[in-house]
Design a protein around this motif. Structure first.
Motif, PDB file in Angstrom:
ATOM      1  N   GLY A 198       1.780   0.260   7.704  1.00 43.30           N
ATOM      2  CA  GLY A 198       3.051   0.836   7.297  1.00 43.30           C
ATOM      3  C   GLY A 198       4.245  -0.089   7.309  1.00 43.30           C
ATOM      4  O   GLY A 198       5.388   0.375   7.223  1.00 43.30           O
ATOM      5  N   TYR A 199       4.016  -1.409   7.413  1.00 43.52           N
ATOM      6  CA  TYR A 199       5.141  -2.335   7.243  1.00 43.52           C
ATOM      7  C   TYR A 199       5.566  -2.308   5.780  1.00 43.52           C
ATOM      8  O   TYR A 199       4.749  -2.107   4.876  1.00 43.52           O
ATOM      9  CB  TYR A 199       4.742  -3.745   7.668  1.00 43.52           C
ATOM     10  N   HIS A 200       6.866  -2.530   5.544  1.00 43.27           N
ATOM     11  CA  HIS A 200       7.409  -2.315   4.200  1.00 43.27           C
ATOM     12  C   HIS A 200       7.153  -3.483   3.256  1.00 43.27           C
ATOM     13  O   HIS A 200       6.824  -3.283   2.083  1.00 43.27           O
ATOM     14  CB  HIS A 200       8.907  -2.054   4.295  1.00 43.27           C
ATOM     15  N   ARG A 201       7.325  -4.694   3.739  1.00 41.12           N
ATOM     16  CA  ARG A 201       7.117  -5.867   2.889  1.00 41.12           C
ATOM     17  C   ARG A 201       6.520  -7.021   3.709  1.00 41.12           C
ATOM     18  O   ARG A 201       6.613  -7.050   4.935  1.00 41.12           O
ATOM     19  CB  ARG A 201       8.410  -6.292   2.169  1.00 41.12           C
ATOM     20  N   PHE A 202       5.921  -7.963   2.998  1.00 43.34           N
ATOM     21  CA  PHE A 202       5.330  -9.150   3.606  1.00 43.34           C
ATOM     22  C   PHE A 202       5.879 -10.363   2.874  1.00 43.34           C
ATOM     23  O   PHE A 202       5.643 -10.535   1.678  1.00 43.34           O
ATOM     24  CB  PHE A 202       3.797  -9.107   3.500  1.00 43.34           C
ATOM     25  N   THR A 223      -4.184  -7.309  -1.724  1.00 39.49           N
ATOM     26  CA  THR A 223      -3.449  -6.156  -1.207  1.00 39.49           C
ATOM     27  C   THR A 223      -3.195  -5.204  -2.374  1.00 39.49           C
ATOM     28  O   THR A 223      -3.446  -5.537  -3.540  1.00 39.49           O
ATOM     29  CB  THR A 223      -2.122  -6.565  -0.554  1.00 39.49           C
ATOM     30  N   ARG A 224      -2.636  -4.044  -2.053  1.00 44.42           N
ATOM     31  CA  ARG A 224      -2.519  -3.013  -3.095  1.00 44.42           C
ATOM     32  C   ARG A 224      -1.107  -2.471  -3.246  1.00 44.42           C
ATOM     33  O   ARG A 224      -0.636  -2.241  -4.363  1.00 44.42           O
ATOM     34  CB  ARG A 224      -3.491  -1.877  -2.778  1.00 44.42           C
ATOM     35  N   THR A 225      -0.414  -2.216  -2.168  1.00 49.50           N
ATOM     36  CA  THR A 225       0.859  -1.498  -2.254  1.00 49.50           C
ATOM     37  C   THR A 225       2.039  -2.213  -1.608  1.00 49.50           C
ATOM     38  O   THR A 225       3.183  -1.984  -1.992  1.00 49.50           O
ATOM     39  CB  THR A 225       0.743  -0.116  -1.581  1.00 49.50           C
ATOM     40  N   GLN A 251      -3.176  -6.149   7.171  1.00 50.87           N
ATOM     41  CA  GLN A 251      -2.876  -5.299   8.323  1.00 50.87           C
ATOM     42  C   GLN A 251      -1.500  -4.663   8.189  1.00 50.87           C
ATOM     43  O   GLN A 251      -1.320  -3.473   8.483  1.00 50.87           O
ATOM     44  CB  GLN A 251      -2.932  -6.112   9.614  1.00 50.87           C
ATOM     45  N   ALA A 252      -0.530  -5.450   7.727  1.00 55.54           N
ATOM     46  CA  ALA A 252       0.824  -4.927   7.547  1.00 55.54           C
ATOM     47  C   ALA A 252       0.822  -3.771   6.555  1.00 55.54           C
ATOM     48  O   ALA A 252       1.489  -2.749   6.753  1.00 55.54           O
ATOM     49  CB  ALA A 252       1.757  -6.042   7.072  1.00 55.54           C
ATOM     50  N   GLU A 253       0.061  -3.913   5.480  1.00 59.10           N
ATOM     51  CA  GLU A 253      -0.048  -2.843   4.499  1.00 59.10           C
ATOM     52  C   GLU A 253      -0.692  -1.607   5.113  1.00 59.10           C
ATOM     53  O   GLU A 253      -0.223  -0.471   4.910  1.00 59.10           O
ATOM     54  CB  GLU A 253      -0.880  -3.331   3.316  1.00 59.10           C
ATOM     55  N   ALA A 254      -1.756  -1.810   5.886  1.00 56.92           N
ATOM     56  CA  ALA A 254      -2.479  -0.692   6.480  1.00 56.92           C
ATOM     57  C   ALA A 254      -1.677   0.028   7.553  1.00 56.92           C
ATOM     58  O   ALA A 254      -1.877   1.228   7.779  1.00 56.92           O
ATOM     59  CB  ALA A 254      -3.805  -1.179   7.063  1.00 56.92           C
TER      60      ALA A 254
END
Length: 370
Positions: A50-54, A81-83, A45-48
């Motif tokens: 626009g959060y920068h890092r996890f 995840t991808r990015t 969800q963070a990736e989708a």
């Protein structure tokens, strides 16, 4: 390669990039498997959004926290995840041999090139007995001098740059830089970005001396935030890793549809924290149990003090609080953690915060590393 270029910009209307710190909290009535699956969903969800890092934390012997092995959890998250950038918040270095940490995160970088952060902390992440069990010794190995030595040793393994005559000059972390220097070897274009984590002026000064990015634990040491950040910025020495100070501030935040719901969820984490400080082993209580809890005068004072550094309430209220924190601290980035009982509550909160700032994946894709 790092992610501190001038092209980095926040998503939506956020004043700085927003990131996620997850502890995989285990509440009453839930399992570690459910908590860890939620961590993966949160990273996606963070990736989708626009959060920068996890980032994930390292804690031991705490039943309410399933995040005990950052490298293992990050490997799973990286595959799904991808990015988004992934990292440790952090690896508690006194618990581990620097060579082992370097090889674990070198392998993560080989699996997910250009996406890996290695956040390093000095605290044990547990009590004295568990720390002794981890280190197989009862001698304190996390003093100031010992930690600095371990940190330099770790950097040497990560970059393949132990000074001549160093006792480990011929020892190499694999995967690591040495492979690209051998005949037929292909040099890697990426390596883990090392961060220093801290809750005191000592860590701030050390990060500045080494020219490292610094993540300050405002969520549990707010009384030291301003002094530590001032020390970091005023003492900073440019390095090959970083040419100017970069400070990320960790903050606990919880957004919900109404303030009363947010308060009850935040209260579950506060009660869990009180129990931990007393050495009481328990899963995180439900909001219903938190509502029924009878607080003693000292407990009421603890809750009042703890909540002064927590941003909770409606999405608009949380956004305003985060904006004030950025203005006050001049943080370059916020690392948001949500220490509560509900698994879906964690997911919902980060979604509401992203909504409040108009964040989306399309706005963050330009920040990812090639």
């Amino acid at each position: 390669m790092n992610d501190f270029s001038s092209s980095d910009s926040p998503g939506g209307t956020a004043p700085v990039p927003l990131s996620v710190l997850d502890l995989a909290t285990v509440g009453h009535g839930t399992s570690a498997s459910e908590a860890l699956r939620t961590s993966v969903l949160l990273a996606q969800q963070a990736e989708a959004r626009g959060y920068h890092r996890f980032w994930v934390a390292e804690h031991h012997s705490l039943p309410e926290v399933a995040s005990s092995s950052p490298a293992v959890l990050l490997s799973h998250v990286a595959a799904l995840t991808r990015t988004i950038r992934l990292g440790s918040g952090g690896v508690m270095l006194p618990n581990h041999a620097p060579l082992v940490v370097s090889e674990q995160f070198g392998m993560l970088d080989a699996l997910a090139p250009g996406r890996i952060d290695l956040g390093i902390g000095r605290a044990p992440g547990t009590d004295h007995a568990a720390a002794a069990a981890l280190r197989r010794t009862h001698s304190p190995q996390h003093g100031v001098d010992g930690f600095s030595e371990q940190l330099h040793e770790l950097a040497g393994f990560l970059h393949g740059e132990h000074p001549p005559g160093h006792r480990y000059a011929d020892v190499h972390a694999i995967p690591g830089p040495v492979q690209g220097t051998l005949p037929g070897g292909v040099p890697s274009t990426t390596h883990p970005t090392m961060w220093l984590l801290g809750s005191s002026e000592f860590s701030a000064r050390l990060a500045a001396q080494l020219g490292l990015p610094f993540a300050f634990a405002h969520h549990f040491a707010p009384q030291h935030t301003d002094v530590a950040l001032d020390t970091y910025r005023s003492s900073f020495q440019p390095s090959a890793a970083l040419d100017r100070p970069y400070a990320m501030v960790t903050v606990q935040a919880l957004a919900a549809e109404d303030e009363s719901e947010a308060y009850l969820q935040v209260l579950t984490g506060v009660i869990s924290m009180m129990r931990t400080q007393r050495g009481h082993k328990a899963l995180m209580p439900t909001p219903e149990a938190a509502k029924r809890h009878t607080f003693t005068p000292p407990e009421r004072a603890f809750v009042r003090d703890w909540l002064t550094s927590v941003e909770y309430g409606t999405p608009d209220a949380v956004r305003a609080g985060l904006n004030r924190l950025v203005e006050r601290t001049q943080a370059d980035e916020l690392l948001i953690t949500t220490y509560v009982h509900g698994l879906q509550t964690r997911l919902r909160s980060f979604g509401l915060i992203a909504d409040a700032y108009g964040m989306s994946a399309a706005q963050s894709d330009h920040r990812r590393l090639a």
